[in-house]
Design an enzyme around this catalytic site. Structure first.
Site, short mmCIF file in Angstrom:
data_model
loop_
_atom_site.label_atom_id
_atom_site.label_comp_id
_atom_site.label_asym_id
_atom_site.label_seq_id
_atom_site.Cartn_x
_atom_site.Cartn_y
_atom_site.Cartn_z
N GLY A 101 -8.62 6.33 2.04
CA GLY A 101 -10.03 6.45 1.67
C GLY A 101 -10.96 6.62 2.85
N GLY A 148 -5.10 9.38 -3.71
CA GLY A 148 -6.14 8.63 -4.37
C GLY A 148 -7.30 9.54 -4.75
N GLY A 149 -8.33 9.57 -3.92
CA GLY A 149 -9.57 10.29 -4.22
C GLY A 149 -9.37 11.72 -4.72
N GLU A 180 1.90 4.54 3.31
CA GLU A 180 0.45 4.73 3.32
C GLU A 180 -0.16 3.88 4.43
OE1 GLU A 180 -1.17 6.03 -0.78
OE2 GLU A 180 -0.89 3.88 -0.90
N ASN A 194 -2.93 8.53 -7.83
CA ASN A 194 -3.25 7.13 -8.13
C ASN A 194 -4.75 7.07 -8.41
OD1 ASN A 194 -3.76 4.41 -8.16
ND2 ASN A 194 -3.23 4.05 -6.00
N TRP A 195 -5.07 6.94 -9.68
CA TRP A 195 -6.49 6.96 -10.06
C TRP A 195 -7.22 5.66 -9.71
CZ3 TRP A 195 -6.73 9.63 -15.59
CH2 TRP A 195 -6.53 11.01 -15.42
N LYS A 196 -6.48 4.64 -9.29
CA LYS A 196 -7.09 3.35 -8.97
C LYS A 196 -8.00 2.92 -10.13
CE LYS A 196 -6.34 4.36 -4.13
NZ LYS A 196 -6.76 4.26 -2.76
N HIS A 205 0.90 -1.73 -3.51
CA HIS A 205 -0.17 -0.94 -2.88
C HIS A 205 -0.95 -1.85 -1.92
CE1 HIS A 205 -3.72 1.47 -2.26
NE2 HIS A 205 -3.02 2.50 -2.69
N GLU A 215 -3.95 -2.14 -1.38
CA GLU A 215 -5.14 -2.77 -1.97
C GLU A 215 -4.76 -4.03 -2.75
OE1 GLU A 215 -6.64 0.74 -3.90
OE2 GLU A 215 -7.08 1.59 -1.92
N SER A 224 -5.72 9.72 2.44
CA SER A 224 -6.60 10.88 2.66
C SER A 224 -5.88 12.22 2.59
CB SER A 224 -7.36 10.73 3.98
OG SER A 224 -8.19 9.58 3.94
P1 13P Z 1 -6.90 8.22 -0.73
O1 13P Z 1 -6.13 9.50 -1.00
O2 13P Z 1 -8.18 8.14 -1.48
O3 13P Z 1 -7.01 7.98 0.74
O4 13P Z 1 -6.00 7.02 -1.31
C1 13P Z 1 -4.66 6.94 -0.96
C2 13P Z 1 -4.02 5.89 -1.76
O5 13P Z 1 -4.25 4.71 -1.56
C3 13P Z 1 -3.10 6.30 -2.83
O6 13P Z 1 -2.40 5.22 -3.34
#
Ligand code: 13P
Length: 237
Positions: free
Chosen positions: A168, A221-222, A162, A8-10, A95, A97, A200
């Site tokens: 993050g 994510g990251g 999640e 997920n590149w956000k 998600h 977020e 993470s």
């Molecule tokens: P991180 O891997 O950066 O913690 O993000 C997880 C995430 O929200 C994937 O959707």
């Protein structure tokens, strides 16, 4: 079950990132990953531009959100049909977020239904915050989220667990906590739905997480922004 390694590149990247699938393929050729699926969910603006490069690299393509309606006066929104016609086969819905911005379980269920109607597989996200975890209510809160976020009659979906406090932050749930939560989720979604863990996930912890019972992949994510770390996680699956 076939693992799904989903990035997920956000809100990261630019048009030059269209080359990233080829970079991934160079690091981990499709012949080395016949047993699993790799998915990238870029910002929706880049989906159409990435359709060819993902196809060539045998990487699946997804969106990070879609609107519940098929079309209409919804400025700035993207429908599931648009996601599909741009070349994506998956869409993340719910998600944390986005839930933090007011998206409810009911909204998530409607979006998942809209996606499903277009033949786009929804990745339905759930997860508790730290207060809920510390109060010992994580399993019941996640159960309630799943019951309300998975639309009745939709069977082709992916469920992503999640924990919000792990996103993050560099903190991950313990293997025992993940195992316990995924067992609860398995009981709710049945034997055929892939259950991803997110929060993470990094090359250093991927093996432990991905070998946990009822973990059928990861939502990353990251660590999905660099193809080296995404490939390292995929190798652990
Ligand atoms: P991180 O891997 O950066 O913690 O993000 C997880 C995430 O929200 C994937 O959707």
């Amino acid at each position: 079950m076939r693992p799904l390694i989903a990035g997920n590149w956000k809100m990261h990247g630019d048009m030059s990132w269209v080359e990233k699938p080829a970079a991934f393929e160079a690091l981990m050729p499709a012949t080395e990953r016949k047993h699993l699926d790799i998915l990238i969910c870029p910002p929706s603006l880049f989906i159409a531009a990435m359709a060819a490069s993902c196809h060539e690299a045998n990487i699946l393509l997804g969106a990070q959100n879609c609107h519940r309606a098929e079309s209409g006066a919804h400025t700035g929104e993207v429908s599931a049909a648009m996601v599909k016609s741009a070349g994506a086969e998956f869409v993340i819905v719910g998600h944390s977020e986005r839930r933090a911005g007011g998206e409810t379980d009911e909204n998530v269920a409607t979006k998942a239904m809209a996606a499903s109607k277009q033949g786009v597989t929804p990745i339905i996200c759930v997860g508790e915050n730290l207060d809920v975890r510390e109060e010992g209510r994580a399993e019941s809160v996640v159960t309630d989220q799943i019951k309300a976020s998975v639309p009745a009659g939709v069977t082709d979906y992916v469920l992503a667990y999640e924990p919000i406090w792990a996103i993050g932050t560099g903190m991950t749930a313990t293997a025992d906590d993940i195992k316990a939560m995924h067992a609860v989720i398995r009981g709710l979604v049945g034997p055929k739905v892939r259950i991803l863990y997110g929060g993470s996930v990094k090359p250093v912890n991927a093996k432990k997480i991905l070998s946990t019972e009822n973990v059928n992949g990861a939502l990353i994510g990251g660590a999905s922004l660099e193809m080296e770390s995404l490939a390292a996680i995929a190798r652990a699956a």
